[in-house]
Design an enzyme around this catalytic site. Structure first.
Site, mmCIF file in Angstrom:
data_model
loop_
_atom_site.group_PDB
_atom_site.id
_atom_site.type_symbol
_atom_site.label_atom_id
_atom_site.label_comp_id
_atom_site.label_asym_id
_atom_site.label_seq_id
_atom_site.Cartn_x
_atom_site.Cartn_y
_atom_site.Cartn_z
ATOM 1 N N ASP A 1 6.195 20.621 -27.410
ATOM 2 C CA ASP A 1 6.143 19.295 -26.787
ATOM 3 C C ASP A 1 7.171 19.297 -25.665
ATOM 4 N N THR B 1 6.726 27.167 4.444
ATOM 5 C CA THR B 1 5.415 26.589 4.176
ATOM 6 C C THR B 1 4.321 27.542 4.647
ATOM 7 N N HIS C 1 14.868 13.552 11.326
ATOM 8 C CA HIS C 1 13.681 13.571 12.193
ATOM 9 C C HIS C 1 12.881 12.280 12.118
ATOM 10 N N HIS C 2 13.239 11.404 11.209
ATOM 11 C CA HIS C 2 12.578 10.097 11.203
ATOM 12 C C HIS C 2 13.287 9.110 12.119
ATOM 13 N N TYR D 1 8.561 15.898 -0.094
ATOM 14 C CA TYR D 1 8.277 17.195 -0.722
ATOM 15 C C TYR D 1 8.072 17.042 -2.214
ATOM 16 N N ARG E 1 2.042 1.746 15.011
ATOM 17 C CA ARG E 1 1.627 1.514 13.637
ATOM 18 C C ARG E 1 2.116 0.140 13.181
ATOM 19 N N SER F 1 13.116 5.600 -14.451
ATOM 20 C CA SER F 1 12.003 6.329 -15.045
ATOM 21 C C SER F 1 11.911 7.750 -14.482
ATOM 22 N N SER F 2 11.999 7.859 -13.147
ATOM 23 C CA SER F 2 11.837 9.188 -12.542
ATOM 24 C C SER F 2 12.955 10.127 -12.945
ATOM 25 N N TRP G 1 7.133 0.283 3.864
ATOM 26 C CA TRP G 1 7.622 0.971 2.653
ATOM 27 C C TRP G 1 9.001 1.571 2.901
ATOM 28 N N LYS H 1 3.639 30.219 2.234
ATOM 29 C CA LYS H 1 2.753 29.798 1.145
ATOM 30 C C LYS H 1 1.298 29.861 1.566
ATOM 31 N N GLU I 1 11.825 13.212 -0.780
ATOM 32 C CA GLU I 1 10.737 12.529 -1.474
ATOM 33 C C GLU I 1 9.371 13.040 -1.027
ATOM 34 N N HIS J 1 0.847 -1.205 0.000
ATOM 35 C CA HIS J 1 0.000 0.000 0.000
ATOM 36 C C HIS J 1 0.882 1.255 0.000
ATOM 37 N N SER K 1 -1.667 27.141 -6.315
ATOM 38 C CA SER K 1 -1.317 28.505 -6.699
ATOM 39 C C SER K 1 -1.855 28.874 -8.075
ATOM 40 N N HIS L 1 13.156 12.024 2.903
ATOM 41 C CA HIS L 1 12.501 13.280 3.230
ATOM 42 C C HIS L 1 12.306 14.184 2.012
HETATM 43 C C1 HEA Z 1 -0.255 9.065 -1.162
HETATM 44 C C2 HEA Z 1 -0.168 8.194 -0.304
HETATM 45 C C3 HEA Z 1 -1.271 7.469 0.416
HETATM 46 C C4 HEA Z 1 -2.645 7.455 0.214
HETATM 47 C C5 HEA Z 1 -3.460 8.187 -0.804
HETATM 48 C C6 HEA Z 1 -3.180 6.573 1.204
HETATM 49 C C7 HEA Z 1 -4.537 6.270 1.321
HETATM 50 C C8 HEA Z 1 -5.081 5.510 2.337
HETATM 51 N N1 HEA Z 1 -4.392 4.903 3.362
HETATM 52 FE FE1 HEA Z 1 -2.372 4.844 3.577
HETATM 53 N N2 HEA Z 1 -0.357 4.800 3.803
HETATM 54 C C9 HEA Z 1 0.566 5.464 3.026
HETATM 55 C C10 HEA Z 1 0.288 6.329 1.986
HETATM 56 C C11 HEA Z 1 -0.987 6.588 1.507
HETATM 57 N N3 HEA Z 1 -2.165 6.060 1.977
HETATM 58 C C12 HEA Z 1 1.895 5.163 3.454
HETATM 59 C C13 HEA Z 1 3.198 5.709 2.863
HETATM 60 C C14 HEA Z 1 1.776 4.293 4.536
HETATM 61 C C15 HEA Z 1 2.884 3.683 5.392
HETATM 62 C C16 HEA Z 1 3.166 2.296 4.983
HETATM 63 C C17 HEA Z 1 4.107 1.657 5.930
HETATM 64 O O1 HEA Z 1 3.896 1.722 7.150
HETATM 65 O O2 HEA Z 1 5.099 1.082 5.447
HETATM 66 C C18 HEA Z 1 0.340 4.097 4.741
HETATM 67 C C19 HEA Z 1 -0.216 3.318 5.766
HETATM 68 C C20 HEA Z 1 -1.569 3.230 6.029
HETATM 69 C C21 HEA Z 1 -2.109 2.676 7.216
HETATM 70 C C22 HEA Z 1 -1.316 2.180 8.409
HETATM 71 C C23 HEA Z 1 -1.134 0.742 8.439
HETATM 72 C C24 HEA Z 1 -0.353 0.365 9.646
HETATM 73 O O3 HEA Z 1 0.571 1.088 10.033
HETATM 74 O O4 HEA Z 1 -0.662 -0.700 10.220
HETATM 75 C C25 HEA Z 1 -3.484 2.747 7.111
HETATM 76 C C26 HEA Z 1 -4.430 2.286 8.128
HETATM 77 O O5 HEA Z 1 -5.520 2.640 8.175
HETATM 78 C C27 HEA Z 1 -3.769 3.365 5.836
HETATM 79 C C28 HEA Z 1 -5.044 3.626 5.352
HETATM 80 C C29 HEA Z 1 -5.309 4.322 4.173
HETATM 81 C C30 HEA Z 1 -6.637 4.525 3.646
HETATM 82 C C31 HEA Z 1 -7.914 4.024 4.261
HETATM 83 C C32 HEA Z 1 -6.487 5.248 2.495
HETATM 84 C C33 HEA Z 1 -7.599 5.697 1.579
HETATM 85 O O6 HEA Z 1 -7.478 7.051 1.326
HETATM 86 C C34 HEA Z 1 -7.619 4.921 0.314
HETATM 87 C C35 HEA Z 1 -8.837 5.275 -0.504
HETATM 88 C C36 HEA Z 1 -8.821 4.658 -1.855
HETATM 89 C C37 HEA Z 1 -9.508 3.576 -2.184
HETATM 90 C C38 HEA Z 1 -10.341 2.827 -1.217
HETATM 91 C C39 HEA Z 1 -9.416 3.011 -3.542
HETATM 92 C C40 HEA Z 1 -10.595 3.210 -4.412
HETATM 93 C C41 HEA Z 1 -11.701 2.232 -4.392
HETATM 94 C C42 HEA Z 1 -11.649 0.930 -4.663
HETATM 95 C C43 HEA Z 1 -10.409 0.154 -4.791
HETATM 96 C C44 HEA Z 1 -12.880 0.185 -4.844
HETATM 97 C C45 HEA Z 1 -12.879 -1.098 -4.091
HETATM 98 C C46 HEA Z 1 -13.018 -0.798 -2.654
HETATM 99 C C47 HEA Z 1 -14.051 -1.234 -1.934
HETATM 100 C C48 HEA Z 1 -15.040 -2.204 -2.463
HETATM 101 C C49 HEA Z 1 -14.210 -0.746 -0.539
HETATM 102 N N4 HEA Z 1 -2.586 3.650 5.196
HETATM 103 C C1 HEA Z 2 3.575 15.173 1.430
HETATM 104 C C2 HEA Z 2 4.247 14.654 2.330
HETATM 105 C C3 HEA Z 2 4.713 15.275 3.611
HETATM 106 C C4 HEA Z 2 4.849 16.602 3.971
HETATM 107 C C5 HEA Z 2 4.578 17.828 3.158
HETATM 108 C C6 HEA Z 2 5.349 16.586 5.320
HETATM 109 C C7 HEA Z 2 5.633 17.745 6.037
HETATM 110 C C8 HEA Z 2 6.234 17.763 7.282
HETATM 111 N N1 HEA Z 2 6.555 16.674 8.051
HETATM 112 FE FE1 HEA Z 2 6.144 14.727 7.593
HETATM 113 N N2 HEA Z 2 6.010 12.799 7.021
HETATM 114 C C9 HEA Z 2 5.539 12.338 5.822
HETATM 115 C C10 HEA Z 2 5.095 13.104 4.767
HETATM 116 C C11 HEA Z 2 5.112 14.488 4.752
HETATM 117 N N3 HEA Z 2 5.485 15.294 5.772
HETATM 118 C C12 HEA Z 2 5.541 10.904 5.798
HETATM 119 C C13 HEA Z 2 5.093 10.020 4.632
HETATM 120 C C14 HEA Z 2 6.040 10.497 7.037
HETATM 121 C C15 HEA Z 2 6.198 9.085 7.588
HETATM 122 C C16 HEA Z 2 7.209 8.251 6.933
HETATM 123 C C17 HEA Z 2 7.193 6.892 7.541
HETATM 124 O O1 HEA Z 2 7.792 6.722 8.613
HETATM 125 O O2 HEA Z 2 6.556 5.987 6.965
HETATM 126 C C18 HEA Z 2 6.346 11.720 7.766
HETATM 127 C C19 HEA Z 2 6.907 11.723 9.044
HETATM 128 C C20 HEA Z 2 7.339 12.863 9.682
HETATM 129 C C21 HEA Z 2 8.132 12.853 10.865
HETATM 130 C C22 HEA Z 2 8.676 11.624 11.575
HETATM 131 C C23 HEA Z 2 7.714 11.118 12.569
HETATM 132 C C24 HEA Z 2 8.149 9.872 13.193
HETATM 133 O O3 HEA Z 2 8.259 8.853 12.489
HETATM 134 O O4 HEA Z 2 8.396 9.889 14.391
HETATM 135 C C25 HEA Z 2 8.346 14.171 11.218
HETATM 136 C C26 HEA Z 2 9.129 14.627 12.391
HETATM 137 O O5 HEA Z 2 9.600 15.668 12.472
HETATM 138 C C27 HEA Z 2 7.680 14.982 10.217
HETATM 139 C C28 HEA Z 2 7.669 16.365 10.205
HETATM 140 C C29 HEA Z 2 7.156 17.135 9.172
HETATM 141 C C30 HEA Z 2 7.204 18.596 9.160
HETATM 142 C C31 HEA Z 2 7.759 19.487 10.221
HETATM 143 C C32 HEA Z 2 6.633 18.982 7.971
HETATM 144 C C33 HEA Z 2 6.496 20.410 7.484
HETATM 145 O O6 HEA Z 2 6.872 20.520 6.145
HETATM 146 C C34 HEA Z 2 5.104 20.926 7.657
HETATM 147 C C35 HEA Z 2 5.063 22.420 7.487
HETATM 148 C C36 HEA Z 2 3.671 22.996 7.461
HETATM 149 C C37 HEA Z 2 3.041 23.642 8.465
HETATM 150 C C38 HEA Z 2 3.662 23.801 9.801
HETATM 151 C C39 HEA Z 2 1.653 24.152 8.300
HETATM 152 C C40 HEA Z 2 1.521 25.503 7.673
HETATM 153 C C41 HEA Z 2 2.292 26.563 8.339
HETATM 154 C C42 HEA Z 2 1.750 27.666 8.907
HETATM 155 C C43 HEA Z 2 0.299 27.948 8.873
HETATM 156 C C44 HEA Z 2 2.719 28.625 9.458
HETATM 157 C C45 HEA Z 2 2.665 28.932 10.881
HETATM 158 C C46 HEA Z 2 2.763 27.772 11.759
HETATM 159 C C47 HEA Z 2 3.435 27.741 12.924
HETATM 160 C C48 HEA Z 2 4.510 28.674 13.289
HETATM 161 C C49 HEA Z 2 3.070 26.698 13.927
HETATM 162 N N4 HEA Z 2 7.081 14.162 9.302
HETATM 163 CU CU LIG Z 3 10.523 13.777 6.822
#
Ligand code: HEA
Ligand code: HEA
Ligand SMILES: [Cu+2]
Ligand code: CUA
Lengths: 295, 377, 539
Positions: free
Chosen positions: C106, C329, C303-304, C258, C451, C170-171, C142, C332, C256, C77, C269, C254
């Protein structure tokens, strides 16, 4: 260039990309199966991986040949406007940046091992207990003669073959530049001579590298299994060697193309791209020589 | 929403209600306060940062919703023309920076104290392996394994689930009050993470390295946590239970453990001197197998695919005895088949090997004696 | 413009012609379409896996998924959503829009473009096929931490590694193409600081891709040699360190995240000024903020790993750097609000999704900020609080962003308006469902639910049930979206050239649907927008 043509040449649909991605898939699938099947657990499954892998490689070669030959044709027909030329240049430059980052990952591993993990295992930073309780006999040295697990190895001496190789590679960077100058002046004979010299130098480098590996395995006990020193050593030199191989092949192709008169003193981007690549490989080697062999 | 069709709306309402009908909502919304000074300070930090976010949120979303209401086209047909202002850009860059500094200060001071692992009164070496904890009291030279005790029947919904479902173990870690206890974590196989929320201690257990953390407990009690780093199949089944006792009781407990250790070595001698029969060993062996081996090899010995080999009819359980003993005692490096010699007694090892060689259709008729195991150790 | 003959394809049967068209195409619009459909298909596959996850977590106890299978579902997933849905989705948008928005005929390297695309279906075939292999699919999350993924990984790990290599190729090739297109093919007059923001954010994204995808390739290569060639990068006994894996992985990981959000910022925007009928506020600071985010993203990866045992000064440095990201951020977010301020807003579906994006992403950003505080992260780390955080930034962030873009530009792609009524229903159900699914995860996380667990203790049951119900609803909204998209492709009210009353930019000067070849000669810039021309539907 034709006045009525669009300002930018947009090629028609082409079979080569899909052939290329299929080839990549076949190679990848073959490589994965090959490696996978070489483990004892699944060795019984037989080994169709290997032939598939080589088929894939052959397909890739076929694709490269086909794809590049249309690009060459386009270039000879003068369809590469100045803009397209810039496109290719920039594309090559960014591609080299991505390669730099690829090497960066492995250099990162090397520095991490030298600055962090090996000292930590010997009790540095916040890891005193790691040393006391888990690896009391381990000492922090680099090159790592004795791993925590107790594998011994000897280090590769920098001033023997590796130094000779450095000289070879640096001179090859010079010769390829001479070739480039010759090409710019349109002097065929020096061009061919310098380019051929470069190819020979590249090949010599590779041959010496093989000698060095044999020496490492048979006499020094320095193998991929010899702990992190061996791991980083072979990963970096091996990955670099693969690049030199690619570069040498590309230089050879350039040599053949020079012989058949493909390039003019103005229009020879392919040639330049290969020299950039060659210089890049050379610079990486200098880093390698410094951090893998020397210090 | 206004135009949503009736059918869809009914569906939604139903689904929504259905989801709530079974809930009791005796639920927690907040981070746990915990029982240590540090856990409480962390909770304060949590409250602070949450409050900051809520306030900033109210300001930002407030402005946005005001604009959405007041500056919609029906109310505000002619858009204004401004699109730049250096002043406000500077303001909304500096103000957040100041807010962040305000949050960073308490975070830094708290962290510095948390990471001060010096001068412990007591040190516990916690060694993780798939999927159990081993606790070693370094000063007292006592050590034991801690396994989950929740029965499979509860997990498979065949029995009602107990109060501490998945959070119960056979041997909890016992700690004294009013001592600075230092935890050293490491692992035998993959990365695990030792976590007790009430202590605010979560420290990864990394194979080959030792990490440190500490806690000072004020009051006795039973505290439960879990492994917090994905560590393979049974990651969900690796609870941590800590029993905190008053200092005096703790000292007594330590003495009892020492005594028990001596007694068990007496027991081991007795086991060794006896010649066991198949009938005696088989039930013990079955018990050991179900507790320790069945998660991977299944209670019927059929294994799971290529990952966990079948023992019923398996090569090793039906092959030479020495190979079998060696494999179970020393495990197989780099696989989940770990070395069992440190974890099981001579009698248990003898029993489980005997059991494997004579259960599920395996019929070697071998009876392994504890003294054979002792000799192999 | 339209007079240009279609690419010459010799007479073939319709099927062959169809295949030839899509397999051999070098047209950025067709390739964009291919990317978008691939992304959408994988969204259903990855979403179905999320459904399995939520079904299993509906109640305590083992219901449908054995532990090992559950871990495979979580892993696949995460991988599919990140690499198969969001990234190709954004690349698809880039393919369609960048040439249209900068007035290019193009992409700069059309053949390479096709190559980049067709690698992906193969890569995902490889990845998905591992589900059917002996020992099952990858099951180590993942983030595939060593040694769980090296020494202890299932046999299919090798296929996973090679699959990642292919995605990386590809990317990187795709990113090179984007950068070169932007640098070389802008219409005269469009200087860098006049580019639309979507183009700017993609330029920065492409740069990030080139910098970090090779590092990912490096780390999986080291995994491969650790698994099969005896090296000891990630093993202490040989002098390596499992933590090294995490450092290299997160150096990729990280930036990634962004990569997964910057194009979304760009989309917001574009859309917000259109429907506020007011120029984007603070264009320059938007550009600088994006660049600052990209820069900072390289120095926050630690921070991870706060609980992994880094020295305290390292933890502090990573904490400060991470907190700093909130500043650009925030700039923005404030700029978007200021753009709306005293505008003249209407709320068509793209605008609704853009607003949903801004609000819900900000909530996810807030929890990110909380995670950045090291001591607090000791409690949050590896709990559902983190899962809540990243779904807030990813679902209402990346996915809402993509959907907003689709609603915004689909009239240009197909020539037809989508069904506004259905679009609104889609938005409102999605907003409710997203919050129902992901908000309760904050609470379970704070209460202490780790989790990646297949089964949980009783105190977490209630909120999990709410999440699962929300997820089912969210699943249904995707089906609705699919229906809307197909309906729009099939027909609908005809879209005009400018489509939206407040729209500005070169893409709104070509007819709808955009002809096969556009801008064979550079268009004038700034474009002259036809003020009377629009099919805005709202009041
Ligand atoms: C862009 C990234 C993205 C998106 C869009 C989603 C979407 C969703 N995610 Fe996901 N998720 C991740 C990125 C994302 N996730 C990542 C990176 C992890 C961490 C993995 C890891 O720990 O290694 C994670 C982990 C994660 C967990 C934690 C699992 C765990 O730690 O044990 C859960 C649990 O609820 C969850 C739920 C969902 C759900 C309910 C949606 C929903 O929004 C999904 C909605 C979409 C659909 C449902 C599909 C459309 C419909 C169908 C397919 C029709 C058929 C369905 C029915 C008949 C019901 N996700
Ligand atoms: C699109 C993807 C995305 C984005 C944009 C971000 C944005 C940010 N993330 Fe997140 N992050 C993930 C995707 C993302 N993250 C994923 C996938 C994981 C889990 C990976 C895994 O373990 O599987 C993760 C995990 C993760 C962790 C690790 C947690 C843990 O495993 O213990 C941390 C810790 O610092 C973190 C921090 C942040 C911060 C500080 C931002 C900042 O960029 C956010 C900045 C934005 C704001 C703060 C809001 C707007 C700001 C204002 C309105 C200004 C004024 C606000 C104040 C002064 C308060 N992220
Ligand atoms: Cu990060
Ligand atoms: Cu041990 Cu998770």
């Amino acid at each position: 260039m034709n006045e009525a043509a669009p300002r930018y040449y947009v090629p028609h649909s082409s079979p080569w990309p899909i052939i290329g991605s299929t080839a990549l898939f076949v190679t990848a699938f073959g490589a994965a199966s090959f490696i996978h099947q070489s483990t004892e657990k699944v060795a019984a499954e037989g080994s169709f991986g290997q032939p598939i892998f080589f088929t894939g490689l052959a397909l890739i070669a076929f694709m490269m040949f086909g794809w590049f030959s249309i690009v060459i044709k386009e270039s000879i027909r003068g369809m590469n406007s100045g803009l397209l030329d810039r496109t290719y240049r920039m594309g090559m430059a960014w591609f080299i940046l991505s390669e730099v980052m690829f090497f960066g990952a492995f250099f990162g591993a090397l520095f991490y091992a030298r600055i962090v993990s090996v000292p930590w295992l010997a009790g540095a930073s916040n890891n005193l207990e790691t040393h006391v309780l888990l690896w009391p006999d381990f000492a922090d040295t680099w090159p790592l003669f004795m791993t925590p697990g107790g594998d011994a190895t000897e280090a590769m001496e920098a001033w023997g073959l590796p130094f000779i190789n450095t000289v070879i590679l640096v001179s090859s960077s010079l010769t390829v530049t001479f070739a480039h100058w010759a090409l710019r002046k349109n002097s065929r004979l020096p061009l061919v001579i310098w380019l051929a010299t470069t190819v020979v130098l590249g090949a010599t480098f590779l041959a010496l590298q093989v000698v060095e590996y044999i020496h490492a395995y048979t006499e020094l006990g320095l193998s991929m299994g010899a702990g992190i020193y061996g791991s980083t050593f072979f990963m970096l030199t091996g990955f670099h060697g693969a690049h030199v191989t690619m570069g040498t092949i590309m230089l050879t192709v350039m040599l053949l193309r020079c012989l058949s008169g493909h390039f003019s003193s103005e229009n020879h981007f392919a040639f330049e791209a290969v020299t950039w690549y060659w210089h890049f490989v050379d610079v990486v080697w200098l880093f390698l020589f410094t951090f893998v062999y020397w210090f | 929403m206004i135009s949503m069709s009736n059918g869809l709306r009914n569906c939604l309402t139903l689904a929504f209600l259905a989801s709530f009908s079974t809930l009791t909502f005796a639920v927690e919304f907040d981070l746990r306060e915990g029982v240590t000074d540090m856990s409480q300070r962390i909770q304060d930090l949590h409250h602070l940062s949450l409050a900051v976010c809520v306030v900033v949120g109210i300001v930002v979303f407030g402005a946005m919703f005001y604009s959405i209401v007041a500056h919609r086209r029906s109310r505000h047909p002619k858009p204004a023309d401004f699109h730049e202002s250096l002043l406000v850009e500077i303001v909304w860059t500096t103000v957040p920076i100041l807010i962040l500094v305000g949050m960073a200060i308490p975070a830094t001071t708290t962290l510095l104290e948390i990471e001060d692992n010096s001068d412990p009164d007591l040190t516990i070496l916690i060694t993780a392996s798939q999927w159990k904890w081993h606790y070693q009291y370094l000063e007292a030279d006592i050590g034991f394994y801690s396994n989950m005790t929740t029965p499979t029947a509860q997990i498979n919904n065949l029995e009602p689930k107990g109060e501490n479902y998945l959070l119960e173990v056979d041997n909890p870690l016992v700690l004294p009050t009013n001592k600075k206890v230092r935890f050293l974590t490491t692992s035998n196989d993959v990365i695990h993470s030792w976590w007790v929320p009430d202590f605010a201690v979560k420290q990864d257990a990394i194979p080959g390295f030792i990490n440190e953390a500490w806690a000072r407990l004020d009051q006795p009690g039973l505290f439960r946590g879990q492994c917090a780093e994905l560590c393979g199949k049974d990651h969900a089944y690796m609870p941590v239970v800590v029993e905190v006792r008053l200092e005096a009781e703790f000292d007594k407990w330590i003495d009892d453990q020492r005594l028990a250790k001596e007694l068990s070595s007496g027991q081991a001698v007795a086991d060794r001197n006896k010649t066991w029969t198949m009938a005696e060993l088989m039930p013990i062996g079955e018990q050991v197998f179900l507790t320790h081996c069945a998660t991977c090899h299944e209670s019927t010995g059929v294994g799971q695919g290529v990952t966990y080999p079948a023992l019923a009819g398996g090569e090793i359980p039906n092959g030479p005895l020495e190979v079998h003993i060696d494999l179970v005692m020393n495990g197989k490096g780099g696989t989940e088949m770990q070395s069992w010699a440190p974890q099981l007694s001579d009698r248990e090892l003898a029993a489980v090997i005997t059991y494997e060689r004579n259960a599920w259709g395996n019929s070697t008729n071998d009876v392994v004696q504890p003294k054979t195991i002792y000799a192999t150790r | 413009m339209v007079a240009q003959a279609e690419d010459v394809i010799p007479q073939r049967s319709p099927l062959m012609a169809f295949m030839a068209r899509w397999l051999l195409t070098t047209n950025h619009k067709e390739i964009g379409t291919l990317y978008l459909w691939l992304s959408f298909t994988l969204f259903f596959i990855g979403g179905a896996m999320a459904m399995v996850i939520r079904l299993e977590l509906f109640q305590p106890g083992i219901q449908f998924a054995e532990p090992l299978f559950y871990n495979q579902m979580v892993t696949m997933h995460g991988l599919i959503m990140v690499f198969g849905v969001v990234m190709p989705g954004f690349v698809g948008l880039a393919n369609w829009q960048i040439p249209l928005m900068i007035g290019a005929p193009d992409m700069a390297m059309p053949r390479l473009n096709n190559f980049s695309f067709w690698i992906l279906p193969f890569a995902f075939t490889l990845l998905l096929s591992s589900l059917f292999m002996e020992g099952g699919a990858p099951n180590f999350g993942w983030t595939f931490y060593a040694p769980l993924s090296t020494t202890y990984g299932p046999p299919s790990t090798d296929f996973f590694i090679i699959g990642v290599h292919m995605m990386g190729i590809s990317s990187v090739l795709g990113a090179i193409n984007v950068i070169v297109t932007i640098f070389n093919l802008r219409t005269p007059g469009m200087t860098l600081m006049k580019m639309p923001l979507f183009v700017w954010t993609w330029l920065i994204t492409a740069f990030l891709l080139i910098m970090v995808m090779p590092v990912l390739a490096g780390v999986v290569t080291m995994m491969l040699t650790d698994r099969h060639f005896d090296t000891s990068f990630f093993s202490a006994a040989g002098g390596g360190d499992p933590l090294m894996f995490q450092h290299v992985f997160w150096f990729f990981g990280h930036p990634e995240v962004y990569i997964l959000i910057l194009p979304g910022f760009g989309i917001a925007s574009q859309i917000i000024p259109t429907f506020a009928r007011k120029r984007l506020f603070g264009y320059h600071s938007m550009v600088f903020a994006s660049a600052a985010i990209a820069f900072l993203s390289f120095i926050v990866w630690g921070h991870h790993m706060f609980t992994a045992g880094m020295p305290v000064w390292v933890e502090l440095s990573f904490m400060y750097a991470t907190m700093l990201i909130a500043v650009p951020t925030g700039v923005k977010v404030f700029n978007w609000v200021a753009t709306m301020w005293r505008g003249s807003m209407t709320f068509e579906t793209p605008m609704l999704f853009a607003l949903g994006f801004v609000i819900l992403f900000t909530i996810g950003g807030f929890s990110g900020l909380m995670l950045a505080l090291v001591p607090a992260d000791f409690q949050y780390h590896d709990t559902f609080f983190v899962v809540a955080h990243f779904h807030y930034v990813l679902y209402p962030g990346a996915i809402f962003g993509t959907m907003a873009a689709v609603y915004y530009w689909i009239p240009k792609w197909t020539g037809n308006m989508y069904d506004e009524r259905l679009g609104k229903i889609h938005f409102w159900t999605a907003v409710i469902a997203v919050n129902l699914t992901f908000f309760p995860m904050h609470f379970t996380g704070l209460a202490g639910m780790p989790r990646r667990i297949v089964d949980y203790s009783l105190q977490f049951a209630d909120f999990n049930m709410v999440s699962s119900v929300g997820a089912a609803l969210l699943g249904m909204t995707q089906v609705l979206f699919l229906y809307i998209v197909i309906k729009t492709i099939r027909g609908g009210a005809k879209a005009s050239t400018r489509v939206w009353e407040g729209a500005d930019g070169l893409e709104w000067t070509v007819p709808s649907p955009a002809p096969h070849h556009t801008f064979e000669t550079p268009p004038a810039f700034p474009p002259i927008m036809d003020e009377n021309e629009s099919t805005s539907l709202n009041e």
